[in-house]
Design a protein around this motif. Sequence first.
Motif, PDB file in Angstrom:
ATOM      1  N   THR A  41     -60.078  39.705  36.077  1.00 52.48           N
ATOM      2  CA  THR A  41     -59.082  40.287  36.981  1.00 52.48           C
ATOM      3  C   THR A  41     -58.978  41.790  36.788  1.00 52.48           C
ATOM      4  OG1 THR A  41     -57.352  39.792  35.375  1.00 52.48           O
ATOM      5  CG2 THR A  41     -57.723  38.169  37.126  1.00 52.48           C
ATOM      6  N   THR A  42     -59.506  42.297  35.701  1.00 51.48           N
ATOM      7  CA  THR A  42     -59.544  43.739  35.460  1.00 51.48           C
ATOM      8  C   THR A  42     -60.904  44.101  34.897  1.00 51.48           C
ATOM      9  OG1 THR A  42     -58.692  43.516  33.214  1.00 51.48           O
ATOM     10  CG2 THR A  42     -57.069  43.908  34.955  1.00 51.48           C
ATOM     11  N   THR A  43     -61.180  45.371  34.885  1.00 54.67           N
ATOM     12  CA  THR A  43     -62.442  45.859  34.345  1.00 54.67           C
ATOM     13  C   THR A  43     -62.196  46.427  32.956  1.00 54.67           C
ATOM     14  OG1 THR A  43     -63.309  46.341  36.528  1.00 54.67           O
ATOM     15  CG2 THR A  43     -64.298  47.521  34.689  1.00 54.67           C
ATOM     16  N   ARG A  44     -62.911  45.898  31.996  1.00 57.54           N
ATOM     17  CA  ARG A  44     -62.794  46.403  30.626  1.00 57.54           C
ATOM     18  C   ARG A  44     -63.308  47.838  30.594  1.00 57.54           C
ATOM     19  NH1 ARG A  44     -66.695  44.660  26.354  1.00 57.54           N
ATOM     20  NH2 ARG A  44     -67.432  43.373  28.048  1.00 57.54           N
ATOM     21  N   GLY A  45     -62.525  48.716  30.023  1.00 57.91           N
ATOM     22  CA  GLY A  45     -62.948  50.102  29.890  1.00 57.91           C
ATOM     23  C   GLY A  45     -62.384  51.034  30.945  1.00 57.91           C
ATOM     24  N   GLU A  46     -61.729  50.497  31.990  1.00 55.22           N
ATOM     25  CA  GLU A  46     -61.184  51.414  33.000  1.00 55.22           C
ATOM     26  C   GLU A  46     -60.101  52.280  32.375  1.00 55.22           C
ATOM     27  OE1 GLU A  46     -57.809  48.663  35.226  1.00 55.22           O
ATOM     28  OE2 GLU A  46     -59.736  48.952  36.174  1.00 55.22           O
ATOM     29  N   THR A 112     -62.797  53.383  37.287  1.00 57.24           N
ATOM     30  CA  THR A 112     -63.035  51.968  37.026  1.00 57.24           C
ATOM     31  C   THR A 112     -64.412  51.576  37.546  1.00 57.24           C
ATOM     32  OG1 THR A 112     -62.046  49.759  37.231  1.00 57.24           O
ATOM     33  CG2 THR A 112     -61.972  51.148  39.183  1.00 57.24           C
ATOM     34  N   ALA A 113     -64.769  50.323  37.363  1.00 55.67           N
ATOM     35  CA  ALA A 113     -66.047  49.806  37.850  1.00 55.67           C
ATOM     36  C   ALA A 113     -65.806  48.463  38.523  1.00 55.67           C
ATOM     37  CB  ALA A 113     -67.037  49.646  36.700  1.00 55.67           C
ATOM     38  N   THR A 114     -66.651  48.147  39.497  1.00 56.75           N
ATOM     39  CA  THR A 114     -66.594  46.850  40.171  1.00 56.75           C
ATOM     40  C   THR A 114     -68.012  46.354  40.410  1.00 56.75           C
ATOM     41  OG1 THR A 114     -66.690  47.698  42.441  1.00 56.75           O
ATOM     42  CG2 THR A 114     -64.493  47.536  41.435  1.00 56.75           C
ATOM     43  N   THR A 115     -68.103  45.104  40.806  1.00 55.22           N
ATOM     44  CA  THR A 115     -69.394  44.582  41.243  1.00 55.22           C
ATOM     45  C   THR A 115     -69.717  45.238  42.580  1.00 55.22           C
ATOM     46  OG1 THR A 115     -68.429  42.770  42.527  1.00 55.22           O
ATOM     47  CG2 THR A 115     -68.889  42.330  40.187  1.00 55.22           C
ATOM     48  N   PRO A 116     -70.958  45.149  43.044  1.00 56.94           N
ATOM     49  CA  PRO A 116     -71.268  45.700  44.371  1.00 56.94           C
ATOM     50  C   PRO A 116     -70.427  45.075  45.488  1.00 56.94           C
ATOM     51  CG  PRO A 116     -73.291  45.378  43.156  1.00 56.94           C
ATOM     52  CD  PRO A 116     -72.182  44.751  42.336  1.00 56.94           C
ATOM     53  N   ASP A 117     -69.891  43.874  45.246  1.00 60.01           N
ATOM     54  CA  ASP A 117     -69.033  43.219  46.238  1.00 60.01           C
ATOM     55  C   ASP A 117     -67.582  43.664  46.143  1.00 60.01           C
ATOM     56  OD1 ASP A 117     -71.240  41.773  47.075  1.00 60.01           O
ATOM     57  OD2 ASP A 117     -70.818  40.088  45.750  1.00 60.01           O
ATOM     58  N   GLY A 118     -67.262  44.493  45.140  1.00 62.70           N
ATOM     59  CA  GLY A 118     -65.904  44.997  45.007  1.00 62.70           C
ATOM     60  C   GLY A 118     -65.013  44.217  44.054  1.00 62.70           C
ATOM     61  N   ALA A 119     -65.551  43.202  43.390  1.00 57.98           N
ATOM     62  CA  ALA A 119     -64.756  42.418  42.437  1.00 57.98           C
ATOM     63  C   ALA A 119     -64.755  43.115  41.075  1.00 57.98           C
ATOM     64  CB  ALA A 119     -65.344  41.015  42.294  1.00 57.98           C
ATOM     65  N   PRO A 120     -63.699  42.913  40.291  1.00 61.20           N
ATOM     66  CA  PRO A 120     -63.694  43.495  38.944  1.00 61.20           C
ATOM     67  C   PRO A 120     -64.923  43.024  38.165  1.00 61.20           C
ATOM     68  CG  PRO A 120     -61.540  42.621  39.477  1.00 61.20           C
ATOM     69  CD  PRO A 120     -62.482  42.163  40.562  1.00 61.20           C
ATOM     70  N   ILE A 121     -65.420  43.864  37.292  1.00 61.56           N
ATOM     71  CA  ILE A 121     -66.605  43.522  36.494  1.00 61.56           C
ATOM     72  C   ILE A 121     -66.246  43.675  35.023  1.00 61.56           C
ATOM     73  CG2 ILE A 121     -67.554  45.860  36.586  1.00 61.56           C
ATOM     74  CD1 ILE A 121     -70.352  44.555  36.707  1.00 61.56           C
ATOM     75  N   ASP A 122     -66.737  42.768  34.224  1.00 60.17           N
ATOM     76  CA  ASP A 122     -66.446  42.824  32.797  1.00 60.17           C
ATOM     77  C   ASP A 122     -67.723  42.547  32.020  1.00 60.17           C
ATOM     78  OD1 ASP A 122     -64.941  43.138  30.493  1.00 60.17           O
ATOM     79  OD2 ASP A 122     -64.491  41.008  30.362  1.00 60.17           O
ATOM     80  N   THR A 123     -68.634  43.520  32.058  1.00 56.98           N
ATOM     81  CA  THR A 123     -69.875  43.398  31.298  1.00 56.98           C
ATOM     82  C   THR A 123     -69.879  44.464  30.214  1.00 56.98           C
ATOM     83  OG1 THR A 123     -71.100  44.944  32.687  1.00 56.98           O
ATOM     84  CG2 THR A 123     -71.138  42.618  33.354  1.00 56.98           C
ATOM     85  N   ASN A 124     -70.668  44.240  29.201  1.00 59.62           N
ATOM     86  CA  ASN A 124     -70.784  45.249  28.137  1.00 59.62           C
ATOM     87  C   ASN A 124     -71.337  46.558  28.686  1.00 59.62           C
ATOM     88  OD1 ASN A 124     -69.750  43.537  26.206  1.00 59.62           O
ATOM     89  ND2 ASN A 124     -71.752  42.821  25.553  1.00 59.62           N
ATOM     90  N   ALA A 125     -72.278  46.459  29.644  1.00 58.80           N
ATOM     91  CA  ALA A 125     -72.880  47.671  30.202  1.00 58.80           C
ATOM     92  C   ALA A 125     -71.830  48.516  30.920  1.00 58.80           C
ATOM     93  CB  ALA A 125     -74.010  47.300  31.161  1.00 58.80           C
ATOM     94  N   SER A 126     -71.035  47.890  31.790  1.00 61.60           N
ATOM     95  CA  SER A 126     -70.028  48.668  32.528  1.00 61.60           C
ATOM     96  C   SER A 126     -68.959  49.207  31.588  1.00 61.60           C
ATOM     97  CB  SER A 126     -69.396  47.822  33.639  1.00 61.60           C
ATOM     98  OG  SER A 126     -68.713  46.706  33.106  1.00 61.60           O
ATOM     99  N   ALA A 127     -68.534  48.406  30.628  1.00 62.16           N
ATOM    100  CA  ALA A 127     -67.504  48.856  29.682  1.00 62.16           C
ATOM    101  C   ALA A 127     -68.015  50.022  28.839  1.00 62.16           C
ATOM    102  CB  ALA A 127     -67.070  47.699  28.782  1.00 62.16           C
ATOM    103  N   ASP A 128     -69.259  49.938  28.374  1.00 57.28           N
ATOM    104  CA  ASP A 128     -69.823  51.023  27.557  1.00 57.28           C
ATOM    105  C   ASP A 128     -69.947  52.319  28.356  1.00 57.28           C
ATOM    106  OD1 ASP A 128     -69.982  49.232  25.478  1.00 57.28           O
ATOM    107  OD2 ASP A 128     -72.157  48.964  25.594  1.00 57.28           O
ATOM    108  N   LEU A 129     -70.378  52.210  29.624  1.00 53.19           N
ATOM    109  CA  LEU A 129     -70.502  53.416  30.433  1.00 53.19           C
ATOM    110  C   LEU A 129     -69.124  54.026  30.695  1.00 53.19           C
ATOM    111  CD1 LEU A 129     -72.406  55.339  31.918  1.00 53.19           C
ATOM    112  CD2 LEU A 129     -72.049  53.964  33.965  1.00 53.19           C
ATOM    113  N   LEU A 130     -68.123  53.208  30.945  1.00 54.61           N
ATOM    114  CA  LEU A 130     -66.775  53.735  31.175  1.00 54.61           C
ATOM    115  C   LEU A 130     -66.214  54.400  29.919  1.00 54.61           C
ATOM    116  CD1 LEU A 130     -65.235  50.938  33.417  1.00 54.61           C
ATOM    117  CD2 LEU A 130     -65.833  53.267  34.101  1.00 54.61           C
TER     118      LEU A 130
END
Length: 174
Positions: A41-46, A112-130
Amino acid sequence: MRVQGTWMGIIVAGLLVTGCATKPKPVEEAPAPVEVPAPPTTTRGEFLIEADKNETWNAVGQLVVNTPGVEYEGRSQMLDMYTVRYRGVEFLVLTKAMLLSETIRKTTTRVTATTPDGAPIDTNASADLLVMLEQKLPQAIKDVQARFAAEAKAKADAKKKSKSKSKSKKKKKT
């Protein structure tokens, strides 16, 4: 002979009955239900940063294109986003201006980051980049502000120089 025929009839009937009997199918057990994790429901690292959205968006772009391992795929300033691929994961990095309120009194931007569809994303890659963006953005924003100021000064100087040339031409004609 009759006894023999009767026995023969009984044996044939028994063979037919046993030959036609179908074996019951083994009962298949239902597979154990697979637990699918709920989507995040949220993006880790935002994070929030006290800075103008346009300056933040430009600074994020500078950091994204200059960070090894980040593949810059596209951008849209109108939508405040960058499409990137990092560690094989494609996602959007968004910069959204926050409304001023009781708790937010200065110009603030959410990154913040989302999937290409606009949903929250919670991957290590997105969290590390944020996390990396959060650490490097303050200095990158100062660099963007300095560049904008230099461009504005150069534009003003060019305009001033252009006006002085046109005035000197008018004086020479008279």
